[in-house]
Design a protein around this motif. Sequence first.
Motif, mmCIF file in Angstrom:
data_model
loop_
_atom_site.group_PDB
_atom_site.id
_atom_site.type_symbol
_atom_site.label_atom_id
_atom_site.label_comp_id
_atom_site.label_asym_id
_atom_site.label_seq_id
_atom_site.Cartn_x
_atom_site.Cartn_y
_atom_site.Cartn_z
ATOM 1 N N LYS A 1 0.828 -1.208 0.000
ATOM 2 C CA LYS A 1 0.000 0.000 0.000
ATOM 3 C C LYS A 1 0.863 1.259 0.000
ATOM 4 O O LYS A 1 0.471 2.279 -0.574
ATOM 5 N N LYS B 1 0.647 4.170 -2.792
ATOM 6 C CA LYS B 1 0.476 5.584 -2.471
ATOM 7 C C LYS B 1 1.561 6.431 -3.126
ATOM 8 O O LYS B 1 1.299 7.542 -3.606
ATOM 9 N N SER C 1 0.757 6.773 -6.719
ATOM 10 C CA SER C 1 -0.392 7.655 -6.873
ATOM 11 C C SER C 1 0.007 9.119 -6.765
ATOM 12 O O SER C 1 -0.596 9.988 -7.416
ATOM 13 N N SER D 1 -2.573 0.214 -8.569
ATOM 14 C CA SER D 1 -2.428 0.924 -7.284
ATOM 15 C C SER D 1 -3.748 1.512 -6.823
ATOM 16 O O SER D 1 -4.114 1.408 -5.645
ATOM 17 N N ARG D 2 -4.483 2.130 -7.759
ATOM 18 C CA ARG D 2 -5.761 2.742 -7.386
ATOM 19 C C ARG D 2 -6.777 1.686 -6.941
ATOM 20 O O ARG D 2 -7.537 1.906 -6.005
ATOM 21 N N LEU E 1 -5.642 0.314 -3.456
ATOM 22 C CA LEU E 1 -5.916 1.242 -2.353
ATOM 23 C C LEU E 1 -7.412 1.353 -2.053
ATOM 24 O O LEU E 1 -7.804 2.035 -1.107
ATOM 25 N N CYS F 1 -9.596 2.781 -3.939
ATOM 26 C CA CYS F 1 -10.120 4.069 -4.407
ATOM 27 C C CYS F 1 -11.054 3.903 -5.598
ATOM 28 O O CYS F 1 -11.940 4.729 -5.814
#
Length: 206
Positions: free
Chosen positions: A2, A6, A9, A170-171, A174, A176
């Motif tokens: 994570k 981040k 991101s 990644s998104r 996370l 998101c």
Amino acid sequence: MKILAKIFSEILHPLLMPFYGILMMFYYSYLYILPLQYKWLVLGGVLLFTCIIPALCILLLYKTGKIKTIGLNHREDRPIPYAICLISYICCGILLYRLLLPPWVLGFVGGGLLSVITAALINIQWKISAHMTGIGGVLGAAFALASMQHTFPIYLFIGLILATGILGTSRIGLGCHTFMQVITGTLNGFIWVFGCMTLCAGIPVV
């Protein structure tokens, strides 16, 4: 993992994408012959209008309680920041027009502007990935440059495609966005920027 998500991101934040896109054009098109001071003037203006000013406005909105998270993780937080980005893109486009940059560069900004409008409209009912819209736009710009010049460094293509995949993962990791929100965001940025740049350059889109 994570932490890495981040970091990616933040490095590939949508507010930085116009700067990255213009930087790519200065290095991988005939614009590389322009004077260094002129390039810094353009890059500084792009960074100011599409990153620094919107970021400061978002921070102010967060500090005053107008939005819940500074990362705009909630769909309800996004209308005002989208409006700010819309105005910022218009100001950036005016600046680049006054600095006499070629039409296809203005097409890059115009495509970004249209992708922001599209994302804002979709956001009324459904959350779309702004991160993926941003990097999709840069990817679209790379394909447009290749179409205009009939040549483009393959390593940059590979790097951009990998970066797009890593950012999308990644998104999702996370929490998101969903897979479809990531795909839709990427297509939103890619289609508008590629279409506008090729149209402004006079290249038929087939």
